[in-house]
Motif scaffolding. Sequence first.
Motif, PDB file in Angstrom:
ATOM      1  N   UNK A 246       0.827  -1.218   0.000  1.00 47.14           N
ATOM      2  CA  UNK A 246       0.000   0.000   0.000  1.00 47.14           C
ATOM      3  C   UNK A 246       0.856   1.259   0.000  1.00 47.14           C
ATOM      4  N   UNK A 247       2.062   1.153   0.558  1.00 49.04           N
ATOM      5  CA  UNK A 247       2.918   2.328   0.706  1.00 49.04           C
ATOM      6  C   UNK A 247       3.299   2.947  -0.629  1.00 49.04           C
ATOM      7  N   UNK A 248       3.328   2.124  -1.668  1.00 45.97           N
ATOM      8  CA  UNK A 248       3.657   2.658  -2.996  1.00 45.97           C
ATOM      9  C   UNK A 248       2.700   3.793  -3.352  1.00 45.97           C
ATOM     10  N   UNK A 249       1.449   3.644  -2.969  1.00 50.81           N
ATOM     11  CA  UNK A 249       0.445   4.659  -3.287  1.00 50.81           C
ATOM     12  C   UNK A 249       0.216   5.629  -2.140  1.00 50.81           C
ATOM     13  N   UNK A 250       0.049   5.070  -0.945  1.00 50.01           N
ATOM     14  CA  UNK A 250      -0.381   5.896   0.190  1.00 50.01           C
ATOM     15  C   UNK A 250       0.775   6.490   0.981  1.00 50.01           C
ATOM     16  N   UNK A 251       1.984   6.020   0.717  1.00 44.80           N
ATOM     17  CA  UNK A 251       3.124   6.419   1.534  1.00 44.80           C
ATOM     18  C   UNK A 251       3.222   5.478   2.737  1.00 44.80           C
ATOM     19  N   UNK A 252       4.440   5.284   3.260  1.00 47.85           N
ATOM     20  CA  UNK A 252       4.640   4.296   4.331  1.00 47.85           C
ATOM     21  C   UNK A 252       3.849   4.595   5.600  1.00 47.85           C
ATOM     22  N   UNK A 253       3.760   5.861   5.963  1.00 53.94           N
ATOM     23  CA  UNK A 253       3.072   6.221   7.207  1.00 53.94           C
ATOM     24  C   UNK A 253       1.591   5.859   7.120  1.00 53.94           C
ATOM     25  N   UNK A 254       0.927   6.350   6.086  1.00 45.91           N
ATOM     26  CA  UNK A 254      -0.509   6.091   5.945  1.00 45.91           C
ATOM     27  C   UNK A 254      -0.778   4.607   5.723  1.00 45.91           C
ATOM     28  N   UNK A 255       0.107   3.945   5.015  1.00 48.25           N
ATOM     29  CA  UNK A 255      -0.083   2.512   4.770  1.00 48.25           C
ATOM     30  C   UNK A 255      -0.082   1.734   6.091  1.00 48.25           C
ATOM     31  N   UNK A 256       0.866   2.062   6.967  1.00 51.76           N
ATOM     32  CA  UNK A 256       0.934   1.377   8.270  1.00 51.76           C
ATOM     33  C   UNK A 256      -0.305   1.676   9.106  1.00 51.76           C
ATOM     34  N   UNK A 257      -0.689   2.956   9.106  1.00 56.70           N
ATOM     35  CA  UNK A 257      -1.875   3.346   9.891  1.00 56.70           C
ATOM     36  C   UNK A 257      -3.115   2.639   9.351  1.00 56.70           C
ATOM     37  N   UNK A 258      -3.206   2.539   8.015  1.00 60.25           N
ATOM     38  CA  UNK A 258      -4.376   1.892   7.401  1.00 60.25           C
ATOM     39  C   UNK A 258      -4.454   0.420   7.794  1.00 60.25           C
TER      40      UNK A 258
END
Lengths: 277, 82
Positions: free
Chosen positions: B16-28
């Motif tokens: 997911x981090x490819x699109x959302x960025x690592x921070x938001x991907x982890x939170x998601x």
Amino acid sequence: MKYRVLAAIPFVFTAIVAIVFAMYPEGAGRLIAMRAEIELVKALALIGCVVAASSFERGDYLRRAWLLNGACFVVLILRDVTFKMSLPQGPQLENVQASLVLVANIVSIAGTWMMARTWQVAGIDPSQSKARIALILSAAAIALTITGTAIYTDIRDATATASRIGALEALASDFGDVFSLCVIAPVLLTAWAMRGGVLRWPWALYTASLFGWLVYDAIAGVSTFVTLDPWTHRLAGELCRTISCTFLLSAGIAQRLVIASFDAPSSRLLSTPPEAP
Amino acid sequence: MTQPPRAIADKIAEKLAVYLGPHTARVAVKTFSMKALGRGPETLTRLDMPRLLAALRPMLRTFVGKAHAETVLAQIQEDIGR
């Protein structure tokens, strides 16, 4: 690389517009150049919104948001083409013009509101931290301070001058700006949260467009307190309009590029080599 | 071989981090793991994948649209769920 080029386009375009204006220091040529610039950048902003919306399917949340942002420019261009460039001026027509500006601002508010609410709609982080709320409120307060001066000026004009319709038109525009600028923080926070991901680009460029409008209103506010040469004032405002509209174009194209990357078989960004059993 | 739970959460976040960025991907991953399964991402197993991916669907649809959300989810399922 392509996203960085998109981020550079508004600056390059604005520099070109400044050079064109410098070539027409006065006279009819200057007015024609300015009218052409106004309509061109509105058309570019509209193209950006349509390009972004076309990346999505019917019913998608951001499709509606981009279409509403674009609808504002459709109405404004319609107003300019019919009233400012074709039909003669008159009190009756001024009413229609003011109504069109009001409609444009209502759809703009709706579109910006949807963009600002995307983070909540996605439900990624339902908790609203105190820092986040404080930042949103602070940004809203700053935006209100900046646009408040323009509102004050237009209310004063609406009550004191004969041309009330023109002032009411400006007021509708001011309130649209106030709202859009108050939601800069949620849009900016969405862009910031996406740092490191490709989706940060459309969000960052959209935020830059909103900042351009903030400066546009700030210039209007400054002119209340500082005596500016009318042409300098107008020129500064037009350059802000140019950079805001072209950032919207870049944001729309960036949105399209990000979504298109899902379709490109070669880009399979998500895929990784299979693991050993 | 069974992957450790943390590895599964990290891999989904990485995709997911490819699109959302690592921070938001982890939170998601954390948010929707809690929402769909009632437990943290450190407890995820492959059996939890369908429910977690279903929970991620509305979020992805919001950001990238219906069709492309399905592409992302299918890709994650294919890469991690096998």
